[in-house]
Design an enzyme around this catalytic site. Structure first.
Site, short mmCIF file in Angstrom:
data_model
loop_
_atom_site.label_atom_id
_atom_site.label_comp_id
_atom_site.label_asym_id
_atom_site.label_seq_id
_atom_site.Cartn_x
_atom_site.Cartn_y
_atom_site.Cartn_z
N ARG A 150 0.82 -1.22 0.00
CA ARG A 150 0.00 0.00 0.00
C ARG A 150 0.84 1.26 0.00
O ARG A 150 0.46 2.28 0.57
CB ARG A 150 -0.96 0.04 1.20
N ARG A 172 -3.36 6.60 1.19
CA ARG A 172 -3.89 7.82 1.81
C ARG A 172 -2.96 8.51 2.80
O ARG A 172 -3.20 9.65 3.18
CB ARG A 172 -5.22 7.51 2.50
N ARG A 201 -6.28 11.45 -5.95
CA ARG A 201 -7.56 10.75 -5.81
C ARG A 201 -8.72 11.75 -5.92
O ARG A 201 -9.74 11.46 -6.55
CB ARG A 201 -7.63 10.00 -4.48
N ASP A 244 -6.81 -2.68 -7.53
CA ASP A 244 -7.36 -3.33 -6.33
C ASP A 244 -7.73 -4.77 -6.65
O ASP A 244 -8.08 -5.07 -7.79
CB ASP A 244 -8.59 -2.57 -5.81
N TYR A 298 -14.94 -11.88 -0.30
CA TYR A 298 -15.64 -10.61 -0.56
C TYR A 298 -16.86 -10.83 -1.46
O TYR A 298 -17.89 -10.21 -1.30
CB TYR A 298 -14.69 -9.59 -1.19
O1 CP3 Z 1 -0.07 -1.77 -2.43
C1 CP3 Z 1 -0.31 -0.84 -3.24
O2 CP3 Z 1 0.10 0.33 -3.08
C2 CP3 Z 1 -1.02 -1.19 -4.54
C3 CP3 Z 1 -2.43 -1.01 -4.57
C4 CP3 Z 1 -3.34 -1.90 -3.75
C5 CP3 Z 1 -4.57 -1.43 -3.21
N1 CP3 Z 1 -5.25 -2.49 -2.70
C6 CP3 Z 1 -5.01 -0.04 -3.25
C7 CP3 Z 1 -6.08 0.39 -2.34
C8 CP3 Z 1 -3.27 -3.27 -3.46
C9 CP3 Z 1 -2.15 -4.25 -3.75
C10 CP3 Z 1 -4.49 -3.62 -2.82
C11 CP3 Z 1 -4.81 -4.99 -2.40
C12 CP3 Z 1 -6.02 -5.26 -1.65
N2 CP3 Z 1 -7.24 -4.64 -1.77
C13 CP3 Z 1 -6.16 -6.30 -0.73
C14 CP3 Z 1 -5.10 -7.31 -0.38
C15 CP3 Z 1 -4.05 -6.75 0.49
C16 CP3 Z 1 -4.51 -6.45 1.87
O3 CP3 Z 1 -4.48 -5.26 2.23
O4 CP3 Z 1 -4.81 -7.39 2.61
C17 CP3 Z 1 -7.47 -6.27 -0.23
C18 CP3 Z 1 -8.07 -7.19 0.82
C19 CP3 Z 1 -8.15 -5.23 -0.91
C20 CP3 Z 1 -9.58 -4.85 -0.80
C21 CP3 Z 1 -9.74 -3.47 -0.33
N3 CP3 Z 1 -9.44 -2.36 -1.08
C22 CP3 Z 1 -10.20 -3.05 0.93
C23 CP3 Z 1 -10.61 -3.98 2.05
C24 CP3 Z 1 -10.18 -1.66 0.91
C25 CP3 Z 1 -10.73 -0.74 1.98
C26 CP3 Z 1 -9.83 -0.70 3.16
C27 CP3 Z 1 -9.04 0.55 3.12
O5 CP3 Z 1 -7.80 0.47 3.30
O6 CP3 Z 1 -9.64 1.60 2.93
C28 CP3 Z 1 -9.65 -1.24 -0.33
C29 CP3 Z 1 -9.41 0.15 -0.77
C30 CP3 Z 1 -8.04 0.49 -1.24
N4 CP3 Z 1 -7.26 -0.27 -2.06
C31 CP3 Z 1 -7.34 1.70 -0.95
C32 CP3 Z 1 -6.12 1.64 -1.64
C33 CP3 Z 1 -5.05 2.71 -1.71
C34 CP3 Z 1 -7.89 2.86 -0.14
C35 CP3 Z 1 -8.95 3.48 -0.97
C36 CP3 Z 1 -9.01 4.98 -0.88
O7 CP3 Z 1 -8.14 5.68 -1.43
O8 CP3 Z 1 -10.01 5.42 -0.29
#
Ligand code: CP3
Length: 354
Positions: free
Chosen positions: A33, A37, A46, A83, A160
């Site tokens: 990640r 944010r 964003r 994602d 999910y």
């Molecule tokens: O790592 C990186 O920088 C690359 C991008 C990336 C994102 N999500 C961006 C993201 C990667 C590799 C993921 C993987 C992901 N997404 C996983 C597996 C890894 C983990 O964290 O266990 C999972 C379970 C998801 C599903 C997901 N996406 C959730 C549960 C959420 C909400 C939780 C949160 O952190 O807000 C997201 C949103 C998400 N994916 C964000 C980002 C940067 C935040 C969204 C935003 O900008 O509001």
């Protein structure tokens, strides 16, 4: 002339060298990640995109946020900005994000739900902007930076798709696995097939490594772990390596505990990413013996910083110093992290001589 000077430029990428099994004096580093944010420049881009999903599907802006942490910190790898839930969306699930809560999807509970999904061939209609993001990145990344593509593992993605949201114990997915095993197996098979095609297209567009995120692997035990975490990872890895010989694969069966032991050998993955519920000394003794490992600093240190961050970072570098290692967090960095602490972590890794 040094050996490195005789080989292709790609061979100078430290991440690729670690994945090939080389023990480096300083571990290469990136962060789960890393585009997110906690960075003001991410929040600005964003906002420009409108919302998170619009950002994922906008190749120019998705490439921009992928590059931001590379510019700011000089990480050794960039991870494609996208994602894991884009694959369910491409298969026909509804997907939206509720601010402050997380993802929501339409739910699948039976065979009819699985049958209603689109054919795997159709996913590229939705996912083609992601391949475009990869292409832009192959042009814009510094030559020493490795580009990592990724997808969710079938079990994690299925949790999910079945629950329609994140769940603390993956209860709905376990219930379907027990009560409707045939429909559950059909869903896992469908996601597996889509994931192979999706990652294959990322590789064709220029991804140099792919990572499979099984964030909820820890809730599978015993035979269920082998069947639904290990076996799909093996199938995806084998198919990708058949289509793209030599492509390195990182597997992340998060919180697998003893399940980490032998995971690389059993799946064919080149590296296993380790979460921070196990000690680096344990992981060095039981997992790194089979090859490269990635991890495993607790992401809470990116919030709290200070001497504890420095001490634990050094402990991890020291524990893994005798084998191939890619430094990373045990899970994704959180929005409340302080960007200064990320700089401190990198400084500590790169200056420490164990
Ligand atoms: O790592 C990186 O920088 C690359 C991008 C990336 C994102 N999500 C961006 C993201 C990667 C590799 C993921 C993987 C992901 N997404 C996983 C597996 C890894 C983990 O964290 O266990 C999972 C379970 C998801 C599903 C997901 N996406 C959730 C549960 C959420 C909400 C939780 C949160 O952190 O807000 C997201 C949103 C998400 N994916 C964000 C980002 C940067 C935040 C969204 C935003 O900008 O509001």
């Amino acid at each position: 002339m040094t050996v490195a000077a005789q080989t292709a430029p790609a061979a100078d990428k430290t991440i690729l060298r670690a994945l090939a099994g080389e023990t480096l004096p300083t571990p290469p580093i990136w962060m789960m990640r890393q585009a997110g944010r906690y960075l003001p420049e991410y929040r600005a881009t964003r906002a420009q995109a409108g919302d998170f999903l619009s950002l994922c599907y906008n190749p120019e802006l998705a490439a921009e946020v992928t590059l931001q942490p590379i510019r700011r910190y000089g990480f050794d790898a960039a991870i494609l900005f996208a994602d894991i839930l884009l694959v369910p969306q491409a298969l026909g699930a509804d997907l939206w994000f509720v601010t402050g809560e997380g993802p929501r999807l339409s739910t699948i509970t039976d065979q009819a739900g699985v049958d209603a999904l689109k054919p795997v061939d159709a996913i590229h209609d939705t996912l083609s902007p992601i391949y475009e993001t990869v292409k832009i990145l192959t042009r814009e990344l510094p030559t020493e930076t490795t580009l990592i593509g990724f997808a969710g593992a079938p079990w994690t993605v299925a949790t999910y798709m079945i629950a329609g949201r994140g769940t603390p114990d993956q209860g709905p997915a376990h219930a379907m696995r027990e009560n409707a095993p045939e429909a559950f197996d059909a869903l896992i098979a469908k996601i597996t097939e889509a994931t192979i095609d999706y990652l294959s297209m990322q590789i064709e567009a220029g991804a140099e490594v792919v990572k499979i995120f099984d964030s909820w692997a820890g809730s599978l035990k015993g035979d269920a772990f082998r069947r639904y975490s290990l076996e799909p990872a093996r199938e995806i890895t084998a198919a990708l390596k058949a289509r793209h010989p030599g492509i390195p694969v990182i597997a992340f069966p998060r919180e697998a505990g003893d399940g980490y032991i032998g995971f690389a050998k059993a799946t064919g993955a080149d590296c296993v990413a380790i979460d921070n519920s196990v000690s680096p000394e344990w992981a060095a003794a039981h997992v790194q013996v089979d090859g490269c490992v990635q991890g495993n600093l607790a992401s809470s240190h990116m919030v709290t910083g200070g001497q504890a961050l420095i001490d634990e970072t050094r402990q991890i570098v020291r524990a893994f110093r005798n084998g191939p290692h890619i430094f990373n967090l045990g899970h994704g960095i959180t929005p409340d992290a302080d960007p200064e602490n990320v700089a401190l972590m990198i400084e500590t890794v790169r200056s420490f001589k164990p």
